[in-house]
Design a protein around this motif. Structure first.
Motif, PDB file in Angstrom:
ATOM      1  N   ALA A 109       0.856  -1.177   0.000  1.00  0.00           N
ATOM      2  CA  ALA A 109       0.000   0.000   0.000  1.00  0.00           C
ATOM      3  C   ALA A 109       0.893   1.228   0.000  1.00  0.00           C
ATOM      4  O   ALA A 109       1.919   1.275   0.682  1.00  0.00           O
ATOM      5  N   GLY A 110       0.510   2.228  -0.788  1.00  0.00           N
ATOM      6  CA  GLY A 110       1.352   3.410  -0.865  1.00  0.00           C
ATOM      7  C   GLY A 110       0.583   4.632  -1.320  1.00  0.00           C
ATOM      8  O   GLY A 110      -0.516   4.544  -1.872  1.00  0.00           O
ATOM      9  N   THR A 111       1.172   5.775  -1.066  1.00  0.00           N
ATOM     10  CA  THR A 111       0.628   7.048  -1.520  1.00  0.00           C
ATOM     11  C   THR A 111       1.783   7.998  -1.771  1.00  0.00           C
ATOM     12  O   THR A 111       2.872   7.833  -1.199  1.00  0.00           O
ATOM     13  N   GLY A 112       1.567   8.952  -2.638  1.00  0.00           N
ATOM     14  CA  GLY A 112       2.650   9.886  -2.917  1.00  0.00           C
ATOM     15  C   GLY A 112       2.263  10.907  -3.969  1.00  0.00           C
ATOM     16  O   GLY A 112       1.202  10.841  -4.593  1.00  0.00           O
ATOM     17  N   SER A 113       3.156  11.867  -4.124  1.00  0.00           N
ATOM     18  CA  SER A 113       3.009  12.904  -5.144  1.00  0.00           C
ATOM     19  C   SER A 113       4.386  13.124  -5.758  1.00  0.00           C
ATOM     20  O   SER A 113       5.339  13.455  -5.035  1.00  0.00           O
ATOM     21  N   ALA A 143      -0.930   9.915  -6.445  1.00  0.00           N
ATOM     22  CA  ALA A 143      -1.423   8.544  -6.579  1.00  0.00           C
ATOM     23  C   ALA A 143      -1.534   7.869  -5.225  1.00  0.00           C
ATOM     24  O   ALA A 143      -0.807   8.198  -4.282  1.00  0.00           O
ATOM     25  N   ARG A 144      -2.445   6.933  -5.152  1.00  0.00           N
ATOM     26  CA  ARG A 144      -2.552   6.048  -3.986  1.00  0.00           C
ATOM     27  C   ARG A 144      -2.982   4.682  -4.500  1.00  0.00           C
ATOM     28  O   ARG A 144      -3.736   4.573  -5.462  1.00  0.00           O
ATOM     29  N   PHE A 145      -2.477   3.640  -3.864  1.00  0.00           N
ATOM     30  CA  PHE A 145      -2.786   2.300  -4.355  1.00  0.00           C
ATOM     31  C   PHE A 145      -2.705   1.286  -3.228  1.00  0.00           C
ATOM     32  O   PHE A 145      -2.017   1.481  -2.223  1.00  0.00           O
ATOM     33  N   VAL A 146      -3.399   0.183  -3.430  1.00  0.00           N
ATOM     34  CA  VAL A 146      -3.321  -1.000  -2.566  1.00  0.00           C
ATOM     35  C   VAL A 146      -3.281  -2.217  -3.470  1.00  0.00           C
ATOM     36  O   VAL A 146      -4.071  -2.337  -4.405  1.00  0.00           O
ATOM     37  N   LEU A 147      -2.335  -3.112  -3.211  1.00  0.00           N
ATOM     38  CA  LEU A 147      -2.202  -4.344  -3.993  1.00  0.00           C
ATOM     39  C   LEU A 147      -2.142  -5.533  -3.050  1.00  0.00           C
ATOM     40  O   LEU A 147      -1.453  -5.484  -2.024  1.00  0.00           O
ATOM     41  N   GLU A 163      -4.332 -11.874  -7.940  1.00  0.00           N
ATOM     42  CA  GLU A 163      -3.872 -10.543  -7.546  1.00  0.00           C
ATOM     43  C   GLU A 163      -4.997  -9.538  -7.774  1.00  0.00           C
ATOM     44  O   GLU A 163      -5.731  -9.627  -8.759  1.00  0.00           O
ATOM     45  N   ALA A 164      -5.120  -8.577  -6.857  1.00  0.00           N
ATOM     46  CA  ALA A 164      -6.100  -7.494  -6.989  1.00  0.00           C
ATOM     47  C   ALA A 164      -5.416  -6.177  -6.640  1.00  0.00           C
ATOM     48  O   ALA A 164      -4.590  -6.116  -5.716  1.00  0.00           O
ATOM     49  N   MET A 165      -5.761  -5.132  -7.381  1.00  0.00           N
ATOM     50  CA  MET A 165      -5.162  -3.823  -7.118  1.00  0.00           C
ATOM     51  C   MET A 165      -6.202  -2.722  -7.274  1.00  0.00           C
ATOM     52  O   MET A 165      -7.022  -2.742  -8.193  1.00  0.00           O
ATOM     53  N   LEU A 166      -6.172  -1.773  -6.341  1.00  0.00           N
ATOM     54  CA  LEU A 166      -6.904  -0.518  -6.450  1.00  0.00           C
ATOM     55  C   LEU A 166      -5.885   0.598  -6.594  1.00  0.00           C
ATOM     56  O   LEU A 166      -4.965   0.696  -5.788  1.00  0.00           O
ATOM     57  N   MET A 167      -6.026   1.425  -7.620  1.00  0.00           N
ATOM     58  CA  MET A 167      -5.096   2.532  -7.820  1.00  0.00           C
ATOM     59  C   MET A 167      -5.827   3.728  -8.403  1.00  0.00           C
ATOM     60  O   MET A 167      -6.590   3.599  -9.371  1.00  0.00           O
ATOM     61  N   HIS A 168      -5.606   4.890  -7.800  1.00  0.00           N
ATOM     62  CA  HIS A 168      -6.165   6.145  -8.288  1.00  0.00           C
ATOM     63  C   HIS A 168      -5.014   7.110  -8.542  1.00  0.00           C
ATOM     64  O   HIS A 168      -4.154   7.296  -7.684  1.00  0.00           O
ATOM     65  N   ALA A 169      -4.979   7.712  -9.716  1.00  0.00           N
ATOM     66  CA  ALA A 169      -3.882   8.608 -10.083  1.00  0.00           C
ATOM     67  C   ALA A 169      -4.436   9.845 -10.776  1.00  0.00           C
ATOM     68  O   ALA A 169      -5.315   9.757 -11.637  1.00  0.00           O
ATOM     69  N   GLU A 170      -3.917  11.003 -10.388  1.00  0.00           N
ATOM     70  CA  GLU A 170      -4.263  12.279 -11.016  1.00  0.00           C
ATOM     71  C   GLU A 170      -2.976  12.948 -11.480  1.00  0.00           C
ATOM     72  O   GLU A 170      -2.099  13.246 -10.666  1.00  0.00           O
ATOM     73  N   THR A 171      -2.846  13.163 -12.776  1.00  0.00           N
ATOM     74  CA  THR A 171      -1.634  13.736 -13.359  1.00  0.00           C
ATOM     75  C   THR A 171      -1.954  15.092 -13.980  1.00  0.00           C
ATOM     76  O   THR A 171      -2.859  15.201 -14.810  1.00  0.00           O
ATOM     77  N   ILE A 184      -5.101  14.497 -16.302  1.00  0.00           N
ATOM     78  CA  ILE A 184      -5.625  13.166 -16.580  1.00  0.00           C
ATOM     79  C   ILE A 184      -5.907  12.486 -15.246  1.00  0.00           C
ATOM     80  O   ILE A 184      -5.027  12.370 -14.394  1.00  0.00           O
ATOM     81  N   ILE A 185      -7.141  12.042 -15.057  1.00  0.00           N
ATOM     82  CA  ILE A 185      -7.532  11.324 -13.848  1.00  0.00           C
ATOM     83  C   ILE A 185      -7.859   9.886 -14.240  1.00  0.00           C
ATOM     84  O   ILE A 185      -8.713   9.652 -15.105  1.00  0.00           O
TER      85      ILE A 185
END
Length: 370
Positions: A109-113, A143-147, A163-171, A184-185
């Motif tokens: 799990a992670g988050t960052g900019s 971005a933030r994600f969980v795998l 495997e399952a992943m949730l990821m949201h990213a805004e660029t 881009i979202i």
């Protein structure tokens, strides 16, 4: 979006619970070194893209069942980083081995900019080509994600998993002309399966055996993704104890990461990290990345070791473009210190040099081992 955020928080809590548990166990033990073994390394680095980077990584290694002598030690890792261009990231990694290594679980799990850049090719050119033919465009990705991945042993040394992943990213892009900042979202949620062959003699510092890992992820709107595409990732590693004394080990690696379909900007791959070390600018990116590498690991004195590595790779949108784009070289060296002898855990630093680029990487553990 609200449902996705709640699910993200729930999965993050599930991943954090083993770390909290092992931390409490460590506090309860008078001699925690017998229960949990720790490794830590500071991160102080600099490159032209991110500036000065400061942070650290720490990990704990422990047995889920002391009577289980077959399973490797499980581990929990925390990592954090902040840079002078105001980028930041935080991540937690959880690997569990249990039931005599019949089951394996991985959670991240992670988050960052990240304020970064990419090279936009000019008409008639490509950002993947070796020559500098394009315009640098800055962008910021939040971005933030969980795998989560679970694997089951089905035949000797052969694992099958999900495997399952949730990821949201805004660029957000900063164009070189005008005041426009297009955004881009993307939601890159995916489900997939994994196949692995692993007959290494040790998961942390193997000296003999193969580790071949294949993953096929399906990014689809029916799991909340904003785009529809497939991702294929394969890593084939061979470890050879040259002198049969565990002090001189040659590692060979083939790697491919292929995205196919309606691939968004955030779903593209870049050259860098362990494939290939020596690239930090983000110049070479595409839907597909291929790399071939070798690394020689040599113990030189007691707990001190060195590594040397060399490789070539390419970042393209289609495999047929490799011939026109050419291959990107990578070469470098690193130093190692055996911090936890019982678990064969090294900490160290790698310096890599690529085409008009370089990288400096601090690490816990070896490249290509997981």
């Amino acid at each position: 979006m609200i449902r996705t955020k709640k699910t993200f928080i729930l999965l993050l809590a599930i991943l954090l619970s083993p770390v909290i548990l092992f931390a409490q166990v460590g506090k309860a033990e008078k001699d925690s070194s017998k229960t949990v073994l720790f490794a830590a390394v500071p991160v102080v680095n600099y490159n032209n893209s991110l500036g000065l980077m400061m942070g650290g990584m720490t990990s704990g290694y422990y047995k889920l069942n002391k009577k289980d002598t077959i399973s490797p030690s499980s581990f929990s890792m925390l990592a954090g980083l902040y840079t002078t261009n105001k980028s930041y990231m935080g991540a937690i990694i959880q690997n569990l081995y249990f039931n005599e290594d019949r089951w394996r679980f991985k959670g991240i799990a992670g988050t960052g900019s990240f304020y970064f850049q990419y090279l936009q090719g000019l008409p008639g050119g490509s950002s993947g080509k070796l020559q500098n033919n394009g315009i640098w465009i800055d962008f910021d990705t939040d971005a933030r994600f969980v795998l989560a991945e679970i694997q089951r042993l089905v035949f000797p040394h052969f694992y099958v998993g999900l495997e399952a992943m949730l990821m949201h990213a805004e660029t957000t892009f900063e164009l070189p002309v005008g005041d426009l900042k297009p955004k881009i979202i993307s939601d890159l949620n995916s489900l997939g399966y994994t196949l692995a062959f692993d007959n290494r003699d040790n998961v942390n510092f193997p000296v003999n055996g193969f580790f071949i890992n294949f993953k096929n992820r399906f990014v689809r709107d029916w799991v909340g993704a904003s785009d529809n595409y497939d991702n294929y990732e394969i890593a084939a590693n061979y470890f050879w104890d040259i002198k049969k004394n565990s002090k001189t080990v040659l590692v060979s690696r083939l790697y491919a990461n292929i995205a196919s379909g309606d691939v968004p900007f955030q779903g593209q791959n870049t050259i860098g990290s362990d494939d290939l070390r020596g690239y930090s600018k983000g110049e070479f990116r595409g839907n597909q990345v291929y790399a071939i590498q070798s690394e020689l690991r040599q113990n030189v004195y007691k707990k001190i070791g060195v590594v040397g590595f060399v490789g070539v790779g390419s970042a393209v949108d289609e495999f047929s473009e490799i011939k026109d784009n050419g291959l990107l070289p990578s070469i470098g060296f690193g130093v190692r210190y055996l911090m936890i002898a019982k678990e064969k855990i090294n900490i160290g630093m790698d310096v890599g040099v690529g085409k008009n680029d370089w990288s400096l990487t601090f690490r816990i553990g070896e490249a290509f081992s997981r």
